[in-house]
Design a protein around this motif. Structure first.
Motif, PDB file in Angstrom:
ATOM      1  N   PHE A 232      23.540  66.750   4.947  1.00 26.66           N
ATOM      2  CA  PHE A 232      23.271  67.449   6.204  1.00 26.66           C
ATOM      3  C   PHE A 232      24.021  66.761   7.351  1.00 26.66           C
ATOM      4  CE2 PHE A 232      20.498  68.555   9.815  1.00 26.66           C
ATOM      5  CZ  PHE A 232      20.325  69.909   9.600  1.00 26.66           C
ATOM      6  N   GLU A 233      24.733  67.544   8.133  1.00 31.59           N
ATOM      7  CA  GLU A 233      25.524  66.979   9.222  1.00 31.59           C
ATOM      8  C   GLU A 233      24.628  66.381  10.302  1.00 31.59           C
ATOM      9  OE1 GLU A 233      25.744  70.142   8.186  1.00 31.59           O
ATOM     10  OE2 GLU A 233      27.833  70.675   7.773  1.00 31.59           O
ATOM     11  N   ASN A 234      25.035  65.223  10.802  1.00 27.79           N
ATOM     12  CA  ASN A 234      24.305  64.549  11.882  1.00 27.79           C
ATOM     13  C   ASN A 234      24.917  64.989  13.208  1.00 27.79           C
ATOM     14  OD1 ASN A 234      22.982  62.831  13.572  1.00 27.79           O
ATOM     15  ND2 ASN A 234      23.489  60.969  12.442  1.00 27.79           N
ATOM     16  N   ILE A 235      24.571  66.203  13.629  1.00 26.94           N
ATOM     17  CA  ILE A 235      25.300  66.818  14.745  1.00 26.94           C
ATOM     18  C   ILE A 235      25.115  66.081  16.075  1.00 26.94           C
ATOM     19  CG2 ILE A 235      25.537  68.938  16.103  1.00 26.94           C
ATOM     20  CD1 ILE A 235      25.246  70.490  13.516  1.00 26.94           C
TER      21      ILE A 235
END
Lengths: 459, 459
Positions: A232-235
């Motif tokens: 999951f991207e760590n936006i």
């Protein structure tokens, strides 16, 4: 309290903090989802990619965000090697790459590949012609850092990139130390970076892979980040990383001039203020904010602890620090002194006053450590015949201190043999000879265990 | 604007935000360094590890932080498989594991290992005896989620752990969906989690490996996180993850009761309000906050878009969403309808009013989609002989809609053959038969391409 270890981690840039906080509200959802929270997250991610790509000098679709610079290096090397598996399995790197590169190379070797390390000169730079010579037809990938993380020396990236292009070998440039200061010269095929080195948050690395470079992502499949960075991207952190990269770049030109002058002051003054010091790394082709020097007869751990007590946070490539048992591979490859090694890397905004105070404090700290270790004075003692000094079981910097204690006791032309089993002696005794104008004869296994290092007194 | 997709990513918990902001000031430096900023970072990291370990139910030295739940799963599976390479190379997983587990298994297969998938019942749960039967002497590792991410069904972890212990096979439990609700039952050997699923920040996963479990970290060496998670630690996010895990756990018991009642309301009311709906997953042994249902004659993408327009953010395991081309492997393994699939996962704090409004909005949304797609009414038409319906080239849910349109046209005892090449038809036509009390005869390759699905009218 001056923090002088920006090369390990830079304090969070105010723009990074601001962007991170804003993105916590807008960028927490899954950017792969089609509902409004997902679309907002996707917009932030896309904008951050645009910003970072512009700073790096590539297309947005060439750049992915990874969880760290280390992971960018690991994924970049593994993917590039796998993409050119049919060409060969040779990896060429400089001998002074970051440990993440060397460890990726060791993993490649463990899997049956090979790694060649290109040597460096005494400043820590590779020779482009030597590098070119290492690019055999079965070379799958070459790696060269933009600038060295321990001594600040800039590598001849453009020249090496030219050689790689000529040989048809892709070049991965680890730009972790330099990306905040400007773009890497043209010619790279893959590029890696690390946000917390430029004042961005931890948790964000960059991996850029030029279109047309053969690349086969390794490890389990995952649909995120073009399949090149699972999870999951760590936006919020990605947004902060991109925003701060742009911000530090805007300030880089002016700040580089200012810090370069402060580093020059350290480079000039330290050898004047502290006896028996070697400043290492290229004095000109270097990062603006970083300088490293080594102090004879001093152990790195104690000097770091004493500087910390005086309010200065620095790091060391000496073997005698609690986190390492061998001297830095960078100093070893350069063939320079590793004992009493101190790396100063100034974060943006470091004041002149802090640097001057460091220069005031350092001589006393080094002198106190030396006094505590019983370092000999320079006075002349009656000459004896050749001597053997037993420093077996003693840790760095004791073997060199023992050598220095007795060198005046033997006549010119006679030798001192130091028996030592600390790995640092192999580097530090020859370095001491060079610094003191004595002749290093060589080493041989000692019958009592360890190694016998022979030094001839010539002055 | 109600966000009902907590199972993808939960909004940041206030405690996470607070802890993150505080840790940005104190936790940015390298925790491996000995100066004060490094020591402060190390203290924060150690404290976060204590907190997380307490919540997980393990020793702090058994737990490392990874950059995501996906990476925790990838590293955990790879390390455990490598640690037991001498025993064998068989991996046993449930058929409804998260894609990160299945992808790690596929990578293992690509490297020469094998993966066995244990089937599940119509509720999505494995049978512990069937799982036990899959544990052959050459099984290196078994994986079982604590609860399913798409339908909420809890797995019989304790029973499977017992079977694994008996067989001497370590069990990795992917606790990503349940960790915010409580500890996993005893008996696991490895455990993984993901902070953004419980209201922590993105960028943090957990990997716990019990002492005594053979584990050989894969990939390039790195000294951080016990050598199990390479790269600079993201301490602010780790601190926020640990603090929020403790906070949500403190609230979990009361919130679980409240959300369980709201989910029960959805489970009861949706079939009353919307015709031709199948609520899937175990009604009792389930996560408190998650419910999934599938609506016949509806495509997932449109129903999601319409719900989004009405202010509701939900997700879908249907094949007809832009991010997937095949129906969810979970729904497929359960053998339930996948078309018009809607997953509702309520974040902590969801109000009763929001759920009621969802129940008000949903029937109209589904009816509008059906009307748009020309779904047949239930009126009786004159019977014809057996029919063939050509739905080749048509995407889900059209094949089922075409089937429903003509089933009334054939006499009881006659068949309708649907020609379709959308993969979802394989799941949805049998599921439709079960829902409508018709007989699914079977499938065969169609001479016109695709597959011929034969349905006999029996009522």
């Amino acid at each position: 309290m001056p923090y002088f270890d920006a090369a390990s981690a830079a304090p969070l840039h105010p723009v990074a903090r601001q962007a991170l906080q804003a993105a916590l509200d807008e960028g927490w959802a899954d950017p792969a989802r089609l509902y409004r929270e997902g679309r907002r997250a996707r917009l932030l991610l896309d904008a951050a990619r645009e910003t970072a790509a512009e700073a790096v000098g590539c297309r947005p679709d060439e750049l992915v965000f990874t969880p760290s610079g280390t992971r960018a290096v690991h994924s970049g090397i593994a993917g590039a090697l796998a993409g050119r598996r049919r060409i060969g399995s040779r990896l060429v790197v400089s001998a002074v790459e970051h440990s993440s590169v060397l460890h990726a190379g060791e993993a490649h070797e463990a899997a049956g590949g090979s790694m060649a390390q290109v040597p460096v000169d005494r400043y820590g730079a590779v020779d482009p012609e030597v590098f070119a010579g290492a690019l055999t037809p079965d070379t799958a990938l070459a790696c060269l850092q933009s600038a060295n993380h321990e001594v600040g020396t800039e590598q001849p990236v453009a020249e090496v990139a030219g050689a790689c292009r000529e040989a048809g070998v892709p070049l991965l440039v680890d730009a972790a130390q330099s990306l905040g200061w400007g773009r890497v010269p043209e010619g790279w095929s893959l590029l890696t970076g690390s946000a917390h080195k430029w004042g961005g948050p931890a948790g964000v690395g960059l991996l850029a892979v030029r279109k047309g470079v053969r690349f086969a992502a390794q490890g389990p499949a995952d649909e995120r980040e073009s399949g090149r960075a699972p999870g999951f991207e760590n936006i919020p952190a990605i947004v902060a990383a991109a925003a701060s990269l742009r911000a530090v770049r805007d300030e880089a030109a002016a700040e580089a001039v200012r810090l370069r002058a402060l580093v020059d002051r350290i480079r000039t003054r330290v050898p004047e203020l502290v006896p028996d010091v070697e400043v290492v790394g290229d004095p000109l082709r270097r990062l603006p904010h970083l300088v490293t020097f080594s102090c004879l007869y001093v152990d790195g751990e104690t000097v770091l602890a004493e500087l910390d007590r005086s309010g200065f946070s620095v790091s060391s490539g000496s073997s005698c620090t609690s986190s390492t048992l061998t001297p830095s591979h960078v100093l070893r490859a350069m063939g320079v002194l590793s004992e009493g090694n101190v790396r100063v890397s100034l974060p943006a905004g470091t004041s002149e006053q802090d640097v001057d105070r460091f220069l005031e404090v350092l001589p006393g700290v080094v002198a106190a450590v030396r006094e505590h270790l019983g370092v000999p004075s320079a006075e002349v003692r009656p000459a004896a015949d050749s001597l053997v000094v037993d420093a077996l079981g003693r840790r760095c910097p004791i073997p060199v201190i023992e050598l220095a204690k007795v060198i005046g006791d033997v006549p010119v032309g006679a030798t001192v043999t130091v028996l030592a089993d600390d790995e640092a002696a192999r580097l530090d005794i020859p370095a001491w000879c060079e610094m003191r104008g004595q002749q290093y004869v060589g080493e041989s296994p000692s019958p009592k265990g360890g190694t016998a290092y022979v030094v001839r007194r010539v002055s």
